[in-house]
Design a protein around this motif. Structure first.
Motif, short mmCIF file in Angstrom:
data_model
loop_
_atom_site.label_atom_id
_atom_site.label_comp_id
_atom_site.label_asym_id
_atom_site.label_seq_id
_atom_site.Cartn_x
_atom_site.Cartn_y
_atom_site.Cartn_z
N GLU A 1 33.15 105.37 43.00
CA GLU A 1 33.81 104.90 41.78
C GLU A 1 33.39 105.77 40.60
O GLU A 1 32.22 106.16 40.49
N ASP A 2 34.33 106.06 39.73
CA ASP A 2 34.07 106.84 38.54
C ASP A 2 34.67 106.11 37.35
O ASP A 2 35.82 105.63 37.42
N LYS A 3 33.93 106.00 36.25
CA LYS A 3 34.42 105.27 35.08
C LYS A 3 35.69 105.88 34.51
O LYS A 3 36.56 105.18 34.00
N GLU A 4 35.80 107.21 34.61
CA GLU A 4 36.94 107.90 34.01
C GLU A 4 38.11 108.03 34.97
O GLU A 4 39.27 107.88 34.58
#
Length: 234
Positions: free
Chosen positions: A209-212
């Protein structure tokens, strides 16, 4: 299987260093930028991707895709610079802009490896913006069978006069519209959680998972041995 690859077959000057060397050779002083070129002649207009440098109030430009045929003089040219991680299609192939030494470059997208890319692709196709889940899709019935890995997006309209939308895009390529073969009631759609690993095309992949950029998969290693493709490993 690489997520991205160099588009040497279909492009020239696909990296900033190559474009900068070319523009210097033809006598340009300013640094070239990568972007969208729109050529207009009368009522006719054509759009492509290329490099552009403004020299003495005039554009010096060069399209980078070899398939683009520049057969005539155009009345005007408009240039719109691109930024990093912009997704676009040319001749049915999917590309993304990336950061390279000195500026930008272009890479071919070989698989839909993160949520931001599938969202951009479906926006190009004219679909509304929506969130996506990375899923395994199985057939259900007398025998449960894995069809593959797909991005599943759902859109609920605010206006009751519109119908909800469900879209499915294959991560590794293949059939986009699996509903042409299956009814939704015949499918078991299972979201992949962060950290899950699986085999596909001889590569061990893991979900992150990546915030961006949202949900993504990345290659851990190439795998050799008696393993079943699509096998879960955790």
């Amino acid at each position: 299987m690489k997520r991205l690859s160099v588009p040497a077959e279909e492009c020239r000057y696909y990296d900033f260093s190559m474009a900068a060397a070319f523009f210097k050779e033809i006598g340009c002083v300013n640094t070239p930028q990568l972007g969208v070129l729109q050529y207009t002649s009368g009522s006719e207009s054509i759009i492509t991707i290329g490099w552009c440098s403004e020299e003495d109030d005039k554009y010096q430009d060069i399209p980078i895709f070899k398939s683009f045929e520049d057969k005539e003089e155009y009345d005007t040219v408009q240039f719109m610079p691109m930024g990093e991680r912009e997704v676009f299609t040319v001749d049915g192939r999917l590309y993304i802009t990336v950061s390279v030494d000195g500026g930008l470059g272009i890479r071919r997208i070989n698989l839909l490896y993160d949520e931001s890319i599938v969202r951009a692709l479906n926006l190009i196709r004219g679909m509304p913006d929506m969130n996506y889940e990375l899923c395994r899709i199985y057939t259900i019935g007398t025998k449960r069978s894995l069809i593959g890995y797909y991005w599943v997006g759902k859109w609920e309209p605010k206006d009751f006069s519109e119908n909800p939308i469900m879209t499915i895009a294959p991560v590794f390529g293949g059939e986009d519209n699996i509903f042409s073969h299956y009814d939704i009631s015949d499918l078991d759609i299972v979201a992949l959680p962060k950290g899950e690993s699986f085999l596909k095309n001889g590569t061990l992949w893991q979900v992150s998972e990546d915030k961006e950029y949202g949900t993504s998969i990345f290659a851990i290693m190439e795998v050799y041995g008696n393993f079943t493709d699509n096998q879960l490993l955790n």
